[in-house]
Design an enzyme around this catalytic site. Sequence first.
Site, mmCIF file in Angstrom:
data_model
loop_
_atom_site.group_PDB
_atom_site.id
_atom_site.type_symbol
_atom_site.label_atom_id
_atom_site.label_comp_id
_atom_site.label_asym_id
_atom_site.label_seq_id
_atom_site.Cartn_x
_atom_site.Cartn_y
_atom_site.Cartn_z
ATOM 1 N N HIS A 274 0.847 -1.201 0.000
ATOM 2 C CA HIS A 274 0.000 0.000 0.000
ATOM 3 C C HIS A 274 0.887 1.259 0.000
ATOM 4 C CE1 HIS A 274 -4.366 0.207 0.218
ATOM 5 N NE2 HIS A 274 -4.249 1.409 0.755
ATOM 6 N N ASN A 280 -4.014 2.747 -4.812
ATOM 7 C CA ASN A 280 -3.253 1.497 -4.713
ATOM 8 C C ASN A 280 -3.905 0.355 -5.485
ATOM 9 O OD1 ASN A 280 -0.987 2.007 -2.562
ATOM 10 N ND2 ASN A 280 -2.828 2.963 -1.719
#
Length: 349
Positions: A274, A280
């Site tokens: 992340h 993401n």
Amino acid sequence: MKTLLKNARERKGLKTREVAQLLGIDQALISKFEKGTRKPTKDQVVKLASLLEIDFETLMVAWLKEKILYEIGQDDFALKAINMVREEMENSYVTSKKSISKNLSAILEEIDALKVKLDQFRQFDSYRITQALELEYTFESNRIEGNTMTLRETDLVINEGLTISGKSMREHLEVINHQEAIAYIKHLMNKNTPLNEREVLSIHNLILRGINPEDAGRYRKVQVMIKGSSFMPPQPFMVAKEMEDFFIWYETNKNVLHPIVLAAELHERLVTIHPFIDGNGRTSRLVMNLILLQNGYVIANIKGDYDSRMNYYNALETAQTKNNKEDFLLFIAQIEKESLERYLEIIGQ
């Protein structure tokens, strides 16, 4: 190895000072690498291979050879020890190959059979078919993240340049940005550009362009939480190192794993790190699909409806919290199988 580095640098027309600056290390170290008086670290080998466009495997083998020779010298037992190491590594490799479950192995065989069929009918590829499927991918990938544009509205924004009443500017930009990011990974595919940090940051920069300019293409500096998940991503000070490990893992495994497994692993590993404040999921799916396209497969389009999204999130969380990636690998393999079947159906095969 020293000759490899020097020849590659000169071929690129770079001075040792420029290489050092790009890698963020001392210029004297580059000279020592080229003279053979100092050995780069593994991280530095990865960066040198990417920067100087040296085949990673060639450079890594040369680096490991010198490292082994330096460590063992002329010891009388060296050859015996090397043979024992080779035997142990070969056994380990066979074990890792066998670690793929029967279910996953079966679906990979089905996928490869579909790909063989697809390769025979590539001449039936159509720009319009590709365009329609990419439009669907943009629609579904954004829908997973909460974008409320319909497929028709996504089409009107991308292909007609229209503004949809009642939809936010962010939603419009998410549609446009994602379509441009698809064009970018296809550009990388056509150039056969290997996955590296620069390209991942460029993909992310496209995803957040105009939405969150200060964070577009940059690693996060704050801690984040994943909504609806018990998994906690690494602290921000760990992100750069985690990403270094991510690219080292890719270089080490890109010629070993089945492309579907490689693509799914990269997706899971990236979204688990992340590394960004936002974007993401979209970036990880684009990275996955870059790998698939580079290996001759089609875009794996994960649907954004409730059931598909929940299956996707649950498989991801199992991988992240229970160190068990089987469900996620099977999920991605099934998505790719369905995408291949649909593509063949569309072209009438």
